[in-house]
Design a protein around this motif. Structure first.
Motif, short mmCIF file in Angstrom:
data_model
loop_
_atom_site.label_atom_id
_atom_site.label_comp_id
_atom_site.label_asym_id
_atom_site.label_seq_id
_atom_site.Cartn_x
_atom_site.Cartn_y
_atom_site.Cartn_z
N ASN A 133 -21.46 30.64 27.59
CA ASN A 133 -22.06 31.88 27.13
C ASN A 133 -21.45 32.36 25.82
OD1 ASN A 133 -23.84 34.19 27.36
ND2 ASN A 133 -22.01 35.35 27.86
N GLY A 134 -20.13 32.32 25.70
CA GLY A 134 -19.49 32.75 24.46
C GLY A 134 -19.93 31.93 23.27
N TRP A 135 -19.99 30.61 23.47
CA TRP A 135 -20.44 29.72 22.39
C TRP A 135 -21.89 30.03 22.01
CZ3 TRP A 135 -24.55 26.36 22.82
CH2 TRP A 135 -24.80 25.59 21.69
N LEU A 136 -22.77 30.19 23.03
CA LEU A 136 -24.18 30.44 22.76
C LEU A 136 -24.37 31.78 22.04
CD1 LEU A 136 -27.07 29.41 23.09
CD2 LEU A 136 -27.15 30.59 25.29
N ASN A 137 -23.62 32.79 22.44
CA ASN A 137 -23.69 34.08 21.75
C ASN A 137 -23.33 33.93 20.28
OD1 ASN A 137 -24.33 36.76 23.00
ND2 ASN A 137 -23.11 35.87 24.65
N GLY A 138 -22.26 33.19 19.99
CA GLY A 138 -21.86 32.97 18.61
C GLY A 138 -22.90 32.20 17.83
N TRP A 139 -23.46 31.17 18.46
CA TRP A 139 -24.50 30.34 17.82
C TRP A 139 -25.70 31.20 17.45
CZ3 TRP A 139 -29.50 28.68 19.04
CH2 TRP A 139 -29.94 27.53 18.40
N LEU A 140 -26.12 32.05 18.38
CA LEU A 140 -27.27 32.92 18.11
C LEU A 140 -26.93 34.01 17.09
CD1 LEU A 140 -28.60 33.21 21.76
CD2 LEU A 140 -29.91 32.34 19.81
N ARG A 141 -25.71 34.55 17.17
CA ARG A 141 -25.29 35.60 16.23
C ARG A 141 -25.32 35.08 14.80
NH1 ARG A 141 -21.51 37.49 19.20
NH2 ARG A 141 -19.98 35.94 18.58
N GLN A 142 -24.91 33.83 14.59
CA GLN A 142 -24.95 33.23 13.24
C GLN A 142 -26.38 33.18 12.71
OE1 GLN A 142 -23.01 29.41 13.88
NE2 GLN A 142 -21.38 30.05 12.50
N ARG A 143 -27.32 32.87 13.58
CA ARG A 143 -28.70 32.70 13.15
C ARG A 143 -29.46 34.02 13.04
NH1 ARG A 143 -26.43 28.60 14.78
NH2 ARG A 143 -27.05 26.47 14.34
N LEU A 144 -29.11 34.97 13.89
CA LEU A 144 -29.84 36.25 13.92
C LEU A 144 -29.17 37.33 13.08
CD1 LEU A 144 -30.69 36.36 17.73
CD2 LEU A 144 -32.29 35.95 15.85
N GLY A 145 -27.85 37.24 12.91
CA GLY A 145 -27.13 38.26 12.16
C GLY A 145 -27.00 39.57 12.91
N CYS A 146 -27.20 39.54 14.22
CA CYS A 146 -27.12 40.76 15.02
C CYS A 146 -26.54 40.41 16.38
CB CYS A 146 -28.51 41.39 15.17
SG CYS A 146 -28.53 42.82 16.28
N ALA A 147 -25.41 41.00 16.70
CA ALA A 147 -24.74 40.70 17.97
C ALA A 147 -25.57 41.14 19.17
CB ALA A 147 -23.37 41.37 18.00
#
Length: 170
Positions: free
Chosen positions: A20-34
């Motif tokens: 989950n932590g990795w996936l959150n970071g991966w998505l945060r990089q692409r979306l720019g929104c935590a």
């Protein structure tokens, strides 16, 4: 609850803890929104819980998770684009004609359903439908643009209209 379902839920729980932590970071990089990244990561794991796939056979769970998350992200971007286009069109209208927030949400949901329906249509059917309904072209002109007969355009339109009727029934 069966033993198979229990082991599947336990496996999703293990995936959640491990990735989950990795996936959150991966998505945060692409979306720019935590916040949006956290929502889509959560939706990814909900999708896994509702999946009928045998998750225990996954060899590369991060690749699988990122594939699911990417699809959810594309849907998120599509929804944002539809909402933005609708709000831009709405902004061009006089304020007296502006719908209520509830009406706006219903309209956006309807536009998203139409968009999804159009994406399910074969390419030429979709093109014929859009050229007819949005551009107001005649079947003859559409036939020339698509390089097909006018009779084929009629078949395309019948297929598109059937999908519209099915959408209304949903």
């Amino acid at each position: 609850m069966s033993l198979v379902e229990l082991s599947s839920q336990q496996y999703v729980q293990r995936l959640y803890i491990d990735h989950n932590g990795w996936l959150n970071g991966w998505l945060r990089q692409r979306l720019g929104c935590a916040h949006n990244a956290a929502d889509l990561a959560q939706d990814t794991f909900v999708r896994l819980l509702n999946s009928s796939d045998n998750l225990a056979t996954l060899r590369q769970p991060r690749a699988y998770l990122s594939t699911i998350a990417h699809g959810l992200m594309v849907n998120y971007w599509r929804r944002q684009a539809v909402e933005r286009a609708y709000l831009d069109a709405l902004a061009a209208q006089p304020e007296a004609l502006a719908p209520s927030p509830e009406e706006r949400e219903i309209i956006v949901e309807t536009l998203l359903a139409i968009d999804a329906m159009l994406l399910r249509l074969p390419s030429k059917v979709r093109q014929a439908f859009v050229l007819s309904q949005l551009d107001g072209l005649t079947y003859g002109v559409i036939a020339q643009r698509l390089g097909v007969s006018e009779r084929m355009v009629k078949k395309y339109m019948a297929q598109a209209m059937l999908h519209c009727l099915l959408l209304v029934q949903e």
